[in-house]
Design a protein around this motif. Structure first.
Motif: not given
Length: 487
Positions: A106-107, A111-114, A235-240
């Motif tokens: 799931a992680d 991440a890939s979606l972001s 993508i809204p922004g950096v994945y975090q």
């Protein structure tokens, strides 16, 4: 945990309303399944995972009334999930489920979606060299700045014919490109013929965060000030921290359109040719910067969920929970536009198509390129809050329509002007001689910046696969040869 998307094979990130713009929901509706969390290895069994899958699918899945009455729970979770999908293998039905998918992590899914994934940083298409469909070549579509591929010297239009010393064929390309260390044998065109150049380039995939804005610029041609932006994922922004609460890339879009407004841009070319979709919140941001005569009372899109979810959410949330309105944007340039030109290919999907469909009631949308994917449905990310189930899934949960109630584009948007990309000799994105951009310039200004419309039939080869199919769940991700491709 739920996350809303609108992306190609599984992404159409849809936010319900302003109070649901978080990465997770706490009020999951299906009854919680009690798991035996004392398993010696600490991992859920396949049957436990399948029970979790079925419980959520029976509630959230768009076609929950079509789920088999007695599915085979002895299957592995990936095969079990696929066995639940509506009419999946019926190619005669354009409205079947082509897009739901599941991942073991799931992680990694989130991440890939972001925009964060293990990648070389280049996207490419693979073509058969001739109609015998034996030998395969790779043609680089674009390279992410700062990526391993960029460091190795790759650029758009580069051609490779071997990987790790082996010639690419229709039977080995997936396996070769799945290696962790890749040595590409390069080729070039001389006198119309493809020849090996003797040059090799080595690259190793790494976990890399993509900036979805690849290029933005303006042109002054024929009395027009033309804005051009290449946008490759919503993508809204950096994945975090397990989600994408950061707004770096949405803010970047806003700033770009502020620059366009300052420069007096009165024509716009939006390049979505390689954009498989993404967060609907970002599609709302982009559309709100473009739309003409729009305000916060104008509908951008509406969602249609299954009857169970609809009944529950009608009680839980205020009226309009399934409707997304345009945002008021100070950098909106719609006042200077009467139309927008959108560049498309067979890799343009989901949130990209949502922008096309959502803008059409408010302005002329001219599409240039080839037919889009046809993803008029959306999905949510479902994962286990306890962490016991490691899998994550992205099932389709709703259909979308625009302000006029139109959403019947399951066969894709046919281009207003058809222009195909060549397999060989691709011009750089932003080059006025590049066929799709050149055609848009001609449609806007009457000035022809390319030698001819499109490409010669001799430059078009049968396509074998594309790395774009793997981007955040590309539409061919379940095909055996595509599933192993690395970027």
């Amino acid at each position: 945990m739920l996350n809303h998307f609108l992306l190609r094979p599984a992404l159409f990130v849809a936010t319900l309303s302003s109070f649901l713009l978080t990465s997770c929901w706490k009020d999951v509706n299906p009854t919680t399944t009690l798991f035996n969390t004392n398993n010696p290895n600490g991992l859920a069994t396949d049957r436990e995972v399948n029970s979790w899958i079925l419980t959520n699918m029976k509630y959230y899945y768009l076609w929950n009334d079509k789920i088999p009455a007695n599915p085979d729970t002895s299957l592995t979770p990936d095969k079990f999930f696929l066995s639940l999908l509506y009419d999946r293998n019926n190619t005669a039905n354009p409205n079947r489920d082509r897009f739901s998918w599941i991942q073991q992590s799931a992680d990694e899914l989130k991440a890939s979606l972001s925009g964060q994934s293990k990648t070389t940083g280049m996207e490419y298409r693979l073509y058969y060299k001739d109609n015998t469909k034996t030998n395969v070549i790779g043609s680089v579509l674009y390279v992410l700045p700062g990526s391993p591929a960029a460091a190795a010297g790759f650029k758009r239009g580069d051609i490779f014919t071997t990987v790790n010393g082996q010639a690419l064929t229709g039977t080995n390309y997936a396996e070769l490109l799945a290696n962790d260390a890749l040595t590409f044998g390069m080729a070039t065109i001389a006198n119309g013929a493809l020849i090996d150049s003797g040059i090799t380039r080595q690259v190793t995939p790494v976990v890399f965060q993509e900036d979805p804005v690849l290029l933005d610029t303006t042109y002054s041609i024929g009395g027009k000030t033309i804005g051009y932006i290449v946008y490759n994922q919503f993508i809204p922004g950096v994945y975090q921290n397990g989600g994408s609460s950061d707004k770096t890339y949405d803010n970047k879009l806003d700033n770009i359109f502020g620059k366009f407004k300052q420069r007096g841009v009165n024509e716009l070319v939006l390049d979505l040719r390689y954009n498989p979709g993404g967060y609907v919140s970002s599609s709302t941001t982009l559309a709100s910067l473009i739309g003409k005569n729009i305000n916060g009372s104008n509908v951008f899109y509406a969602q249609q969920w299954n009857s169970a979810v609809t009944a529950d959410y009608n009680k839980k949330y205020n009226a309009g929970w399934n409707t997304q309105y345009f945002q008021l944007k100070s950098n909106n340039i719609g006042g200077n536009l009467s139309r927008v030109f959108i560049l498309t290919t067979g890799s343009t999907a989901s949130a990209s198509e949502l922008v096309i469909n959502g803008l059409q009631p408010f302005m002329t949308v001219t599409t240039i390129g080839t037919t889009t994917v046809g993803k008029n449905v959306g999905s949510i990310t479902i994962s286990d809050q306890t962490g016991y189930i490691k899998w994550g899934m992205q099932p389709l949960t709703f259909r979308s329509t625009n302000a006029q109630g139109f959403g019947d584009y399951a066969t894709g948007f046919t281009p207003s002007v058809e222009v195909k990309e060549p397999a060989y000799g691709m011009k750089a994105l932003g080059d006025l001689a590049e066929p799709l951009l050149g055609e848009a310039i001609y449609q806007i200004s009457g000035v022809r910046t390319t030698a001819r419309r499109g490409v010669s039939p001799d430059d078009i080869l049968p396509e074998a696969a594309s790395s774009l199919d793997q981007k955040a769940g590309g539409s061919n991700m379940f095909l055996e040869n595509s599933a192993k491709l690395l970027k």
